[in-house]
Design a protein around this motif. Structure first.
Motif, PDB file in Angstrom:
ATOM      1  N   VAL A 207      -8.083  18.298 -43.756  1.00  0.00           N
ATOM      2  CA  VAL A 207      -6.685  18.014 -43.463  1.00  0.00           C
ATOM      3  C   VAL A 207      -6.573  16.748 -42.626  1.00  0.00           C
ATOM      4  O   VAL A 207      -7.414  16.485 -41.757  1.00  0.00           O
ATOM      5  CB  VAL A 207      -6.027  19.212 -42.729  1.00  0.00           C
ATOM      6  N   ALA A 208      -5.570  15.945 -42.950  1.00  0.00           N
ATOM      7  CA  ALA A 208      -5.222  14.766 -42.161  1.00  0.00           C
ATOM      8  C   ALA A 208      -3.846  15.017 -41.558  1.00  0.00           C
ATOM      9  O   ALA A 208      -2.888  15.292 -42.280  1.00  0.00           O
ATOM     10  CB  ALA A 208      -5.204  13.511 -43.032  1.00  0.00           C
ATOM     11  N   VAL A 209      -3.767  14.946 -40.232  1.00  0.00           N
ATOM     12  CA  VAL A 209      -2.553  15.290 -39.498  1.00  0.00           C
ATOM     13  C   VAL A 209      -1.908  14.019 -38.949  1.00  0.00           C
ATOM     14  O   VAL A 209      -2.515  13.307 -38.143  1.00  0.00           O
ATOM     15  CB  VAL A 209      -2.874  16.261 -38.340  1.00  0.00           C
ATOM     16  N   TYR A 210      -0.686  13.762 -39.376  1.00  0.00           N
ATOM     17  CA  TYR A 210       0.062  12.604 -38.881  1.00  0.00           C
ATOM     18  C   TYR A 210       1.235  13.082 -38.028  1.00  0.00           C
ATOM     19  O   TYR A 210       1.953  14.008 -38.407  1.00  0.00           O
ATOM     20  CB  TYR A 210       0.605  11.770 -40.043  1.00  0.00           C
ATOM     21  N   GLY A 211       1.403  12.444 -36.879  1.00  0.00           N
ATOM     22  CA  GLY A 211       2.505  12.803 -35.995  1.00  0.00           C
ATOM     23  C   GLY A 211       2.939  11.607 -35.179  1.00  0.00           C
ATOM     24  O   GLY A 211       2.625  10.457 -35.506  1.00  0.00           O
ATOM     25  N   TYR A 212       3.633  11.909 -34.110  1.00  0.00           N
ATOM     26  CA  TYR A 212       4.151  10.845 -33.249  1.00  0.00           C
ATOM     27  C   TYR A 212       3.058  10.332 -32.307  1.00  0.00           C
ATOM     28  O   TYR A 212       2.095  11.033 -31.993  1.00  0.00           O
ATOM     29  CB  TYR A 212       5.332  11.358 -32.439  1.00  0.00           C
ATOM     30  N   THR A 213       3.215   9.102 -31.848  1.00  0.00           N
ATOM     31  CA  THR A 213       2.312   8.551 -30.849  1.00  0.00           C
ATOM     32  C   THR A 213       2.564   9.251 -29.514  1.00  0.00           C
ATOM     33  O   THR A 213       3.566   9.953 -29.345  1.00  0.00           O
ATOM     34  CB  THR A 213       2.528   7.035 -30.693  1.00  0.00           C
TER      35      THR A 213
ATOM     36  N   HIS B  40      -5.328   7.941 -49.566  1.00  0.00           N
ATOM     37  CA  HIS B  40      -4.254   8.515 -50.391  1.00  0.00           C
ATOM     38  C   HIS B  40      -3.096   9.024 -49.542  1.00  0.00           C
ATOM     39  O   HIS B  40      -1.930   8.922 -49.956  1.00  0.00           O
ATOM     40  CB  HIS B  40      -4.818   9.633 -51.269  1.00  0.00           C
ATOM     41  N   SER B  41      -3.376   9.540 -48.360  1.00  0.00           N
ATOM     42  CA  SER B  41      -2.285  10.013 -47.517  1.00  0.00           C
ATOM     43  C   SER B  41      -1.458   8.856 -46.966  1.00  0.00           C
ATOM     44  O   SER B  41      -0.234   8.963 -46.832  1.00  0.00           O
ATOM     45  CB  SER B  41      -2.812  10.884 -46.377  1.00  0.00           C
ATOM     46  N   LEU B  42      -2.098   7.731 -46.665  1.00  0.00           N
ATOM     47  CA  LEU B  42      -1.354   6.554 -46.201  1.00  0.00           C
ATOM     48  C   LEU B  42      -0.352   6.084 -47.253  1.00  0.00           C
ATOM     49  O   LEU B  42       0.782   5.709 -46.937  1.00  0.00           O
ATOM     50  CB  LEU B  42      -2.321   5.417 -45.856  1.00  0.00           C
ATOM     51  N   LYS B  43      -0.778   6.122 -48.521  1.00  0.00           N
ATOM     52  CA  LYS B  43       0.126   5.706 -49.595  1.00  0.00           C
ATOM     53  C   LYS B  43       1.344   6.618 -49.686  1.00  0.00           C
ATOM     54  O   LYS B  43       2.449   6.183 -50.024  1.00  0.00           O
ATOM     55  CB  LYS B  43      -0.618   5.709 -50.932  1.00  0.00           C
ATOM     56  N   GLN B  44       1.149   7.895 -49.385  1.00  0.00           N
ATOM     57  CA  GLN B  44       2.234   8.862 -49.512  1.00  0.00           C
ATOM     58  C   GLN B  44       3.231   8.792 -48.359  1.00  0.00           C
ATOM     59  O   GLN B  44       4.402   9.113 -48.534  1.00  0.00           O
ATOM     60  CB  GLN B  44       1.653  10.277 -49.606  1.00  0.00           C
TER      61      GLN B  44
END
Length: 243
Positions: free
Chosen positions: A60-66, A106-110
């Protein structure tokens, strides 16, 4: 987001799907080396790795706020532009490290497809593991390093950022960690933390100076922390009286 289907020579058939914050949190707490999750900032978008026909998440790659979302870390003509952070990432040993760069790419593209106000992604490489070779492979740009101090509880093995030792906005965190400090249960160390940024828009301009990629380095340095024990005791007494 539609399921992304991949067929890798080394990894076989894989799918990338969005997963819920709860699923991502469970995977990170149970598998990531830090074992920690920040409820206030993590998990805005979470991308999971799966085998076709299976619901067993293999990464899993988790993206959130800084850490400080309102800080002016970049410039952009869009007043609603935002830079996210790749907060956490975990890949099952079944897949191996080569899967990391694939999931990131791939997640960056999405991200931009999910929200066109997302104009960049920041991530930090922890010097305990290395200097961020994976980000270089994923075409992130490097913007320098700084030292980060951690405290390890010798009794429990728990590791906390120095901020959790000194911050006073949470009584429970302050009391727990500083009682441990006074008892001599904490040992402090510092590591280099490396900043990487991936622009998602040509108008995105970080407020940091880009630097050449760092030479490989890994490890920690033990340090002594000289703190005002009398002041700590006074604060602890005040906090306890407020309970």
């Amino acid at each position: 987001m539609e399921t992304i289907k991949l067929n890798s020579k080394n990894l076989g058939e894989l799918e990338i799907r969005l997963v819920t914050k709860d699923v991502a949190k469970h995977l990170i707490i149970n598998n990531h080396y830090s074992g920690k999750w920040n409820n206030s900032g993590f998990g805005l978008y979470n991308f999971g790795f799966f085998r076709p026909g299976s619901d067993d998440c293999l990464g899993v790659a988790v993206y959130g706020y800084t850490m400080h979302p309102k800080a002016k870390l970049f410039t952009h003509p869009n007043p609603d532009a935002v830079m996210l952070e790749l907060n956490r990432m975990w890949i099952s040993d079944e897949l191996g490290k080569n899967a990391e760069s694939m999931l990131i790419a791939h997640s960056l593209k999405q991200l931009r497809k999910l929200d066109n106000n997302i104009v960049g992604v920041q991530s930090f490489a922890d010097g305990r593991l290395g200097c961020g070779t994976i980000y270089k492979a994923a075409n992130f740009k490097y913007y320098g390093s700084h030292e980060t101090v951690f405290a390890k509880n010798k009794r429990t093995g728990e590791i906390n950022h120095k901020m959790n030792i000194t911050r006073m906005d949470s009584k429970s965190i302050y009391i727990r960690n500083n009682v441990a400090f006074l008892l001599g249960d904490l040992e402090f160390f510092k590591v280099d933390t490396y900043r990487y940024i991936f622009p998602l828009c040509k108008h995105f301009q970080p407020r940091f100076k880009q630097q050449p990629y760092p030479q490989y380095k890994k490890g920690i340095t033990a340090i002594q922390m000289d703190r005002n024990k009398a002041q700590i005791k006074e604060r602890l007494i005040n906090f306890l009286n407020e309970l």
